[in-house]
Scaffold this motif. Structure first.
Motif, mmCIF file in Angstrom:
data_model
loop_
_atom_site.group_PDB
_atom_site.id
_atom_site.type_symbol
_atom_site.label_atom_id
_atom_site.label_comp_id
_atom_site.label_asym_id
_atom_site.label_seq_id
_atom_site.Cartn_x
_atom_site.Cartn_y
_atom_site.Cartn_z
ATOM 1 N N ALA A 152 -82.082 -22.725 -77.684
ATOM 2 C CA ALA A 152 -80.989 -21.756 -77.752
ATOM 3 C C ALA A 152 -81.466 -20.604 -78.623
ATOM 4 C CB ALA A 152 -79.746 -22.404 -78.350
ATOM 5 N N ALA A 153 -80.813 -19.457 -78.499
ATOM 6 C CA ALA A 153 -81.213 -18.284 -79.279
ATOM 7 C C ALA A 153 -79.984 -17.590 -79.853
ATOM 8 C CB ALA A 153 -82.004 -17.311 -78.415
ATOM 9 N N PHE A 154 -80.156 -17.063 -81.058
ATOM 10 C CA PHE A 154 -79.095 -16.309 -81.710
ATOM 11 C C PHE A 154 -79.706 -15.407 -82.769
ATOM 12 C CE2 PHE A 154 -79.596 -20.390 -83.812
ATOM 13 C CZ PHE A 154 -79.710 -20.049 -85.147
ATOM 14 N N ARG A 155 -78.903 -14.513 -83.309
ATOM 15 C CA ARG A 155 -79.311 -13.676 -84.434
ATOM 16 C C ARG A 155 -78.577 -14.173 -85.669
ATOM 17 N NH1 ARG A 155 -82.690 -9.854 -83.053
ATOM 18 N NH2 ARG A 155 -82.648 -9.035 -80.934
ATOM 19 N N ASP A 156 -79.328 -14.338 -86.766
ATOM 20 C CA ASP A 156 -78.718 -14.767 -88.020
ATOM 21 C C ASP A 156 -77.889 -13.612 -88.596
ATOM 22 O OD1 ASP A 156 -80.469 -13.009 -89.314
ATOM 23 O OD2 ASP A 156 -81.591 -14.578 -90.340
ATOM 24 N N PRO A 157 -77.203 -13.805 -89.726
ATOM 25 C CA PRO A 157 -76.353 -12.741 -90.268
ATOM 26 C C PRO A 157 -77.088 -11.421 -90.539
ATOM 27 C CG PRO A 157 -75.807 -14.803 -91.313
ATOM 28 C CD PRO A 157 -77.034 -15.056 -90.470
ATOM 29 N N ALA A 158 -78.404 -11.468 -90.760
ATOM 30 C CA ALA A 158 -79.182 -10.247 -91.003
ATOM 31 C C ALA A 158 -79.690 -9.615 -89.713
ATOM 32 C CB ALA A 158 -80.354 -10.561 -91.929
ATOM 33 N N GLY A 159 -79.538 -10.299 -88.588
ATOM 34 C CA GLY A 159 -80.002 -9.776 -87.308
ATOM 35 C C GLY A 159 -81.355 -10.320 -86.846
ATOM 36 N N ASN A 160 -81.921 -11.268 -87.595
ATOM 37 C CA ASN A 160 -83.187 -11.879 -87.198
ATOM 38 C C ASN A 160 -82.997 -12.757 -85.962
ATOM 39 O OD1 ASN A 160 -85.081 -11.140 -89.445
ATOM 40 N ND2 ASN A 160 -83.472 -12.153 -90.641
ATOM 41 N N ILE B 66 -83.506 -15.891 -83.939
ATOM 42 C CA ILE B 66 -83.804 -17.292 -84.233
ATOM 43 C C ILE B 66 -83.716 -18.066 -82.929
ATOM 44 C CG2 ILE B 66 -83.102 -19.327 -85.553
ATOM 45 C CD1 ILE B 66 -83.874 -17.003 -87.375
ATOM 46 N N ARG B 67 -84.720 -18.892 -82.665
ATOM 47 C CA ARG B 67 -84.669 -19.818 -81.535
ATOM 48 C C ARG B 67 -84.746 -21.217 -82.127
ATOM 49 N NH1 ARG B 67 -85.027 -16.967 -76.766
ATOM 50 N NH2 ARG B 67 -84.908 -18.896 -75.596
ATOM 51 N N ILE B 68 -83.895 -22.099 -81.615
ATOM 52 C CA ILE B 68 -83.910 -23.506 -82.043
ATOM 53 C C ILE B 68 -84.117 -24.347 -80.804
ATOM 54 C CG2 ILE B 68 -82.643 -25.402 -83.072
ATOM 55 C CD1 ILE B 68 -81.286 -23.498 -84.892
ATOM 56 N N ALA B 69 -85.152 -25.192 -80.857
ATOM 57 C CA ALA B 69 -85.506 -26.038 -79.723
ATOM 58 C C ALA B 69 -85.152 -27.493 -80.007
ATOM 59 C CB ALA B 69 -87.015 -25.930 -79.439
ATOM 60 N N GLN B 70 -84.901 -28.215 -78.930
ATOM 61 C CA GLN B 70 -84.691 -29.662 -79.033
ATOM 62 C C GLN B 70 -86.033 -30.300 -79.373
ATOM 63 O OE1 GLN B 70 -81.769 -31.579 -78.507
ATOM 64 N NE2 GLN B 70 -83.048 -33.213 -79.326
ATOM 65 N N ALA B 71 -86.050 -31.118 -80.413
ATOM 66 C CA ALA B 71 -87.299 -31.785 -80.829
ATOM 67 C C ALA B 71 -87.700 -32.834 -79.812
ATOM 68 C CB ALA B 71 -87.121 -32.428 -82.199
#
Length: 134
Positions: free
Chosen positions: A119-127, A129-134
């Motif tokens: 999944a992908a999102f932007r953190d509060p600063a706008g970075n 971030i992608r988080i993958a299933q391990a």
């Protein structure tokens, strides 16, 4: 000889908002915090990889005004390099991020052509971030 990753720096414009997100939403542990010249560095780690530190730092901290301004502009545009994380439960992690209302959702969990689910999102600063299933 062995070389390993020991830390990653993530630029943030609001240390308090970013700390709340990385600590309360993603579950990182705050290790310590330093301040110098009005700028803060906050060091975090994950429970599963405590030896790898994530440092939240402000664009102007320890840099010239010109360099800090350039980094702040890139951060504001969302043009800095993405950060990749992994989790043992992508759906639960995504739901927590989505419920927090402090991140901009870019992509719900999905199978990718390169073989992982993430999944992908932007953190509060706008970075990015992608988080993958391990």
């Amino acid at each position: 000889m062995t070389v390993s990753l020991s830390g990653v720096h993530i630029l943030v414009d609001d240390p308090d908002a970013s700390l709340a997100f990385y600590q309360d939403v993603l579950g990182f542990t705050k290790l310590f915090e330093a301040e110098n010249g009005g700028f803060r560095w906050i060091t975090l780690a994950t429970p599963t990889q405590p030896e790898i530190q994530i440092v939240l730092e402000q664009p102007h901290g320890g840099r010239s005004q010109e360099s800090g301004d350039q980094l702040a502009a890139l951060l504001a545009k969302g043009e800095l390099q993405m950060v990749n994380f992994r989790t043992d439960d992508l759906d639960a992690t995504f739901e927590k991020v989505a419920a927090a209302d402090s991140a901009e959702i870019l992509q719900e969990p999905a199978d990718q052509p390169w073989g992982q689910r993430d999944a992908a999102f932007r953190d509060p600063a706008g970075n990015l971030i992608r988080i993958a299933q391990a």
